[in-house]
Design a protein around this motif. Structure first.
Motif, PDB file in Angstrom:
ATOM      1  N   HIS A   1      -3.067  -6.271 -70.016  1.00  0.00           N
ATOM      2  CA  HIS A   1      -3.905  -6.194 -70.794  1.00  0.00           C
ATOM      3  C   HIS A   1      -2.043  -6.281 -72.088  1.00  0.00           C
ATOM      4  O   HIS A   1      -2.500  -6.924 -72.847  1.00  0.00           O
ATOM      5  CB  HIS A   1      -3.426  -4.379 -71.253  1.00  0.00           C
TER       6      HIS A   1
ATOM      7  N   ASP B   1      -9.795  -8.389 -69.622  1.00  0.00           N
ATOM      8  CA  ASP B   1     -10.942  -7.721 -69.396  1.00  0.00           C
ATOM      9  C   ASP B   1     -11.294  -8.154 -68.148  1.00  0.00           C
ATOM     10  O   ASP B   1     -11.462  -7.553 -67.134  1.00  0.00           O
ATOM     11  CB  ASP B   1     -11.924  -7.260 -70.235  1.00  0.00           C
TER      12      ASP B   1
ATOM     13  N   THR C   1      -6.552  -4.351 -81.516  1.00  0.00           N
ATOM     14  CA  THR C   1      -6.393  -3.522 -80.478  1.00  0.00           C
ATOM     15  C   THR C   1      -5.299  -3.496 -79.137  1.00  0.00           C
ATOM     16  O   THR C   1      -4.714  -2.922 -78.317  1.00  0.00           O
ATOM     17  CB  THR C   1      -7.492  -2.875 -79.257  1.00  0.00           C
TER      18      THR C   1
ATOM     19  N   TYR D   1     -10.973   5.984 -77.884  1.00  0.00           N
ATOM     20  CA  TYR D   1     -10.804   6.278 -75.986  1.00  0.00           C
ATOM     21  C   TYR D   1     -10.499   6.840 -76.363  1.00  0.00           C
ATOM     22  O   TYR D   1     -10.115   7.912 -75.363  1.00  0.00           O
ATOM     23  CB  TYR D   1      -9.320   4.725 -76.200  1.00  0.00           C
TER      24      TYR D   1
ATOM     25  N   GLU E   1      -5.301   1.318 -76.131  1.00  0.00           N
ATOM     26  CA  GLU E   1      -6.199  -0.083 -75.045  1.00  0.00           C
ATOM     27  C   GLU E   1      -6.184   0.695 -73.987  1.00  0.00           C
ATOM     28  O   GLU E   1      -4.564   0.307 -73.405  1.00  0.00           O
ATOM     29  CB  GLU E   1      -6.559  -0.721 -76.203  1.00  0.00           C
TER      30      GLU E   1
ATOM     31  N   ARG F   1     -13.178   2.157 -72.377  1.00  0.00           N
ATOM     32  CA  ARG F   1     -14.037   1.981 -73.504  1.00  0.00           C
ATOM     33  C   ARG F   1     -14.636   3.157 -73.528  1.00  0.00           C
ATOM     34  O   ARG F   1     -15.186   4.080 -72.595  1.00  0.00           O
ATOM     35  CB  ARG F   1     -14.956   0.792 -73.437  1.00  0.00           C
TER      36      ARG F   1
ATOM     37  N   ARG G   1     -18.153   5.444 -73.915  1.00  0.00           N
ATOM     38  CA  ARG G   1     -19.225   5.432 -73.374  1.00  0.00           C
ATOM     39  C   ARG G   1     -20.334   5.367 -75.164  1.00  0.00           C
ATOM     40  O   ARG G   1     -20.107   6.556 -76.200  1.00  0.00           O
ATOM     41  CB  ARG G   1     -19.348   6.681 -72.884  1.00  0.00           C
ATOM     42  N   TYR G   2     -21.439   5.284 -74.982  1.00  0.00           N
ATOM     43  CA  TYR G   2     -22.358   4.971 -75.852  1.00  0.00           C
ATOM     44  C   TYR G   2     -22.945   5.875 -75.553  1.00  0.00           C
ATOM     45  O   TYR G   2     -23.112   6.519 -74.442  1.00  0.00           O
ATOM     46  CB  TYR G   2     -23.118   3.849 -75.742  1.00  0.00           C
TER      47      TYR G   2
ATOM     48  N   ARG H   1      -9.131 -10.215 -75.768  1.00  0.00           N
ATOM     49  CA  ARG H   1      -9.807  -9.369 -74.704  1.00  0.00           C
ATOM     50  C   ARG H   1     -10.332  -8.987 -73.485  1.00  0.00           C
ATOM     51  O   ARG H   1     -10.411  -8.762 -72.569  1.00  0.00           O
ATOM     52  CB  ARG H   1     -10.185  -8.157 -75.700  1.00  0.00           C
TER      53      ARG H   1
ATOM     54  N   GLN I   1     -11.670  -9.682 -84.199  1.00  0.00           N
ATOM     55  CA  GLN I   1     -11.209  -8.518 -83.796  1.00  0.00           C
ATOM     56  C   GLN I   1      -9.314  -9.177 -83.091  1.00  0.00           C
ATOM     57  O   GLN I   1      -7.922  -8.630 -82.406  1.00  0.00           O
ATOM     58  CB  GLN I   1     -11.392  -7.116 -82.365  1.00  0.00           C
TER      59      GLN I   1
ATOM     60  N   GLU J   1     -12.721   9.276 -75.070  1.00  0.00           N
ATOM     61  CA  GLU J   1     -13.332   8.604 -73.951  1.00  0.00           C
ATOM     62  C   GLU J   1     -12.559   9.596 -72.284  1.00  0.00           C
ATOM     63  O   GLU J   1     -13.145   9.940 -71.966  1.00  0.00           O
ATOM     64  CB  GLU J   1     -13.325   7.487 -73.709  1.00  0.00           C
TER      65      GLU J   1
ATOM     66  N   ASP K   1     -11.154   3.196 -83.262  1.00  0.00           N
ATOM     67  CA  ASP K   1     -10.946   2.322 -82.320  1.00  0.00           C
ATOM     68  C   ASP K   1     -10.260   3.182 -81.593  1.00  0.00           C
ATOM     69  O   ASP K   1     -10.639   4.018 -80.117  1.00  0.00           O
ATOM     70  CB  ASP K   1     -10.262   1.297 -82.698  1.00  0.00           C
TER      71      ASP K   1
END
Ligand SMILES: Cc1cc2nc3c(=O)[nH]c(=O)nc-3n(C[C@H](O)[C@H](O)[C@H](O)COP(=O)(O)OP(=O)(O)OC[C@H]3O[C@@H](n4cnc5c(N)ncnc54)[C@H](O)[C@@H]3O)c2cc1C
Ligand SMILES: Nc1ncnc2c1ncn2[C@@H]1O[C@H](COP(=O)(O)O)[C@@H](O)[C@H]1O
Lengths: 329, 250
Positions: free
Chosen positions: A250, A244, A257, B41, B179, B183, B185-186, A240, A276, B44, B37
Motif C-alpha cells: 500500500h 488491492d 488516498t 474508512y 486507507e 473499505r 460497506r454499502y 490502487r 483518484q 467502517e 473518503d
C-alpha cells in the motif's frame, strides 16, 4: 528580534532531505524578520554529529536532544520538546516537514500551544503581521491562500516544495535533555519496519515509474523495476488496483488516498488514469503514458503518450534509456 | 466498546471546480456531496471493531449546515447506532474552531475511542483530530493503516516513507484512519429502513475562535492538453529524443 525554528527530521541518526528543506525555508523567513534560524534535531546517541550539516544550510543554533528513546519516532516526547523550546524563545514561525512524521508532529505541537497551523504548504511568505501560505486542497484541484495570525505561526512544508540553498549559519550547538521520557508516553512506536533502504522514496525520487493493472501480475513489475533501474534515480509506484491485488504494498500507492507526488518525470505504465490516481501525480513536471487503449484518460494529461502493449514498449524503452545514459557519460 | 466517529460532508472530487464570486470559496452550485473518503474508512473500522467486540456501539458526529444530516443518515444506514448534528451554517477552514465544537460534544460521551479520517478530502489539513485530542487530553495516533483493540489497549500501524511504524497506545484514545483498514460497506436496504428510526440529535455548534483564514482560492494552472507521439516500440526513439531535448529530464 524574533527567530524562526525549524524541525530537522532525522531517521536512524541520518538527516532526511526534508530536514534541509525545512532549514532552508526557516532561513528565508528569518532573513525577512532579521532573526536567527534555530533547528531542532532529535535522535539516538550520535545524532548530534549531523548538526554541522544543518549549519551549512543556514542554522545558527542547532538544538540537539539525544536519547535512546528517540531511536524510533517518539510522538509525545518530541512534541513536548519542540513546544518547550517555542515557549522559551521568541519565535515568529516554526517550520516542519509535511512528511509522514511531520504530518503527525506539526499539528501535535501546534495543538499543545494552540498556535495557528497550515499543513502541506507549497509556498509561504511573511506579510505584515501575518504568515501567508499556499495550501493545496480538493485533491490538488484548488489552491488555498491561507493567512495565519499570531506568533509563532506553524507550517509543515510539502517535500520538494522548495529547493535547498546552501548559506552558512553560525552553527552553535546546544544540547538539551528531553522534557518528557521518549520511551514512556501514552503513544509509543514499538518498532520501525523499513524496506530496502537503498530504494529511493517516492517523495524524494526525481523520476517515478508507476505500474497499473495493465501489468496483469506481480511478477511483471520486473518491467517497471528494470525501467526505473535504467533511469537510475527512479522509484516505483502503483495504482490502487495494484495494491488491492497485493502486487505491491500500500505504501507504493499514488493517488487521492495514497501518496501525492510531483517528480520531474512520471511514467505511467498500464494505468487508465482514473481521477483518484491523477489526484496524486497531476503536478508532475512531465508525464509519459504507455497504454494499449488510445482512449484511456491518462492520455489527456500525458505530455508524451505511446499507444501500445507495455510488454513490448517498456523493454524497448528500458534499452533506449540505458543507451542514452551511456552515450551522455 | 463505545466509539465516536467524526465525519465531514465534502463535495465529490470528480468535477472541474469553479470559484465562487467571493474568490474565497469553491462555487457549490451543482456539486454532489458525500462522506469524506478517510472518514468513510473510519466509520467502517468503527463498525468492525464493535462487531468484533460483540458489544458497544458506534456514534457519528458531523458539524455543518442542515444538509450534513444526509451524510449522518448514510452512516446510520451503514450500521451506526446514533448520530449528532452540530448545527452551523458556516464550516470554518480553521480546524481549531471545528475541534472546539466537537470536543464539547465528545467530552462527556464516555467514549473508548474517538475516530477521525486522517484528513478531510477538501480541506486536506489533518489538524482537527490533534486539536480534539489536546482539548480532551487524550493520546492520539494519526494515520493508522491497521488497528487492533485488545485487553484495554490499542496497537496500530502507520505508513511512513519506505516502511511503517508499529504503535501501541493506551485507551481511551483518539485515532485517525488512513486507507488500508477496510473499505466502507454499502448501506443495505434493511440498513436504510432502520436508519430512519435511529436517533439523530441536533444541537447548535459552539465554534471556537479562528486564527487561520482563507484569503483566496484559485484553480491551479491547467496542464497542457495531452499528446500521443506514436504507437508501439517504434515510438520509443522519438520519446527518448523528447525526454532529452524538450523535457530535459534524461
Ligand atoms: C475513494 C476512492 C479512492 C481511490 N484512491 C485511489 C488512489 O489513491 N490511487 C489510485 O491509483 N486509485 C485510487 N482509486 C481507484 C481508481 O478509481 C481506479 O480504480 C484505479 O486507479 C485504477 O487502477 P489502474 O489504472 O491500474 O487499473 P485500470 O483502470 O483497470 O486500468 C488498467 C489500464 O491498463 C491498460 N492495459 C491493459 N493491458 C495493457 C497492456 N498490455 N499494455 C498497456 N496497457 C494495458 C488498460 O487499457 C487500462 O487503461 C480510488 C477509488 C476510490 C473510489
Ligand atoms: N465539519 C466536520 N464535522 C465533523 N468532523 C470533521 C469536520 N471537519 C473535519 N472533521 C474530522 O476531522 C478530520 C480531519 O479534518 P481536516 O483537519 O479538515 O483535514 C476529518 O477526516 C474528519 O474526521
Amino acid at each position: 528580534m524574533p527567530n524562526v525554528l525549524a524541525f530537522a527530521e532525522a531517521r536512524g541518526g541520518e538527516l532526511r532531505k526534508v530536514a534541509f528543506e525545512a532549514v532552508t525555508a526557516a532561513r528565508q523567513l528569518a532573513d525577512d524578520v532579521g532573526g536567527e534560524v534555530h533547528a531542532i534535531l532529535v535522535g539516538p546517541a550520535g545524532t548530534g554529529g549531523k548538526a554541522a550539516a544543518l549549519a551549512e544550510f543556514g542554522a545558527d543554533v542547532i538544538v540537539v536532544s539525544e536519547h535512546a528513546g528517540f531511536a524510533n519516532y517518539a510522538p509525545e516526547a518530541t512534541a513536548a520538546l519542540v513546544a518547550e523550546r517555542v515557549k522559551g524563545g521568541d519565535y515568529r514561525a516554526v517550520v516542519f516537514s509535511a512528511s509522514a512524521q511531520g504530518k503527525d508532529l506539526a499539528p501535535r505541537t501546534a495543538a499543545k500551544l494552540r498556535s495557528a497551523i497550515a499543513t502541506d504548504v507549497t509556498s509561504f511568505s511573511l506579510s505584515g503581521d501575518a504568515l501567508v501560505v499556499t495550501h493545496p486542497g480538493y485533491t490538488g484541484k484548488v489552491m488555498h491562500t491561507l493567512k495565519l495570525v499570531g506568533s509563532p505561526a506553524m507550517l509543515s512544508l510539502r517535500a520538494g516544495a522548495i529547493t535547498t540553498v546552501r548559506k552558512a549559519g553560525a552553527g552553535r550547538v546546544e544540547s538539551v535533555a528531553p522534557t518528557a521520557d521518549p520511551g514512556a508516553g501514552r503513544v509509543t512506536v514499538t518498532e520501525t519496519v523499513l524496506g530496502d533502504s537503498k530504494k529511493l522514496d517516492l517523495g524524494e525520487a526525481p523520476i517515478i515509474v508507476s505500474g497499473g493493472r495493465g501489468l496483469k501480475a506481480a511478477e511483471n513489475f520486473k518491467l517497471v523495476e528494470d525501467l526505473a533501474a535504467a533511469f537510475g534515480n527512479a522509484a516505483v509506484g502503483a495504482t490502487r488496483a495494484v495494491t488491492d491485488e497485493g502486487w505491491r504494498p500500500h505504501s507504493d500507492q499514488i493517488g487521492q488516498t495514497g501518496r501525492l507526488v510531483s517528480p520531474d518525470l512520471y511514467v505511467a505504465v498500464g494505468i487508465s488514469g482514473a481521477i483518484q490516481h491523477l489526484a496524486g501525480m497531476r503536478t508532475a513536471k512531465c508525464i509519459v503514458a504507455i497504454n494499449k487503449d488510445k482512449e484511456a484518460p491518462i492520455f489527456k494529461v500525458a505530455d508524451y503518450g505511446i499507444v501500445g502493449d507495455a510488454f513490448e514498449v517498456v523493454p524497448a524503452l528500458t534499452a533506449a534509456v540505458k543507451q542514452a545514459k551511456q552515450s551522455t557519460h | 466498546m463505545k466509539i465516536a466517529v467524526c465525519i465531514k460532508r465534502v463535495p465529490e472530487m470528480d468535477v472541474n471546480f469553479k470559484i465562487a464570486p467571493s474568490g474565497k470559496a469553491v462555487d457549490e452550485t451543482g456539486l454532489k456531496w458525500d462522506m469524506s473518503d478517510f472518514d468513510g474508512y473510519a466509520v467502517e473500522a468503527a463498525l468492525q471493531l464493535t462487531e468484533k467486540a460483540g458489544a458497544g456501539e458506534a456514534h457519528v458526529i458531523s458539524l455543518g449546515p442542515d444538509v450534513v444530516q444526509e451524510t449522518l443518515r448514510k452512516a446510520l444506514s451503514m450500521g451506526v447506532a446514533r448520530a449528532v448534528h452540530l448545527q452551523s451554517d458556516v464550516v470554518p477552514f480553521d480546524g481549531y474552531a471545528i475541534a472546539s465544537a466537537l470536543a464539547a460534544e465528545l467530552k462527556d460521551g464516555g467514549y473508548d475511542l474517538i475516530m477521525f479520517g486522517k484528513m478531510s478530502i477538501d480541506g486536506a489539513s489533518g489538524v482537527v483530530q490533534f486539536a480534539v485530542a489536546e482539548m480532551l487530553d487524550l493520546p492520539i495516533v494519526h494515520a493508522c493503516s491497521s488497528l487492533r483493540i485488545e485487553g484495554g489497549k490499542g496497537t496500530a500501524r502507520r505508513e511512513i516513507e519506505g516502511g511503517g511504524e508499529l504503535v501501541s497506545f493506551t485507551l481511551p484514545a483518539v485515532v485517525s484512519i488512513d486507507e488500508g483498514i477496510a473499505r466502507p460497506r454499502y448501506p443495505s436496504l434493511k440498513g436504510i429502513m432502520s436508519a430512519k428510526k435511529k436517533p439523530l440529535d441536533i444541537k447548535p455548534a459552539q465554534l471556537g475562535d479562528v486564527r487561520l483564514t482563507v484569503e483566496k482560492v484559485e484553480l491551479p494552472p491547467p496542464r497542457a492538453a495531452g499528446r500521443i507521439i506514436g504507437e508501439g516500440a517504434a515510438a520509443v526513439p522519438e520519446l527518448v529524443r523528447l525526454l532529452q531535448n524538450e523535457a530535459k529530464v534524461l
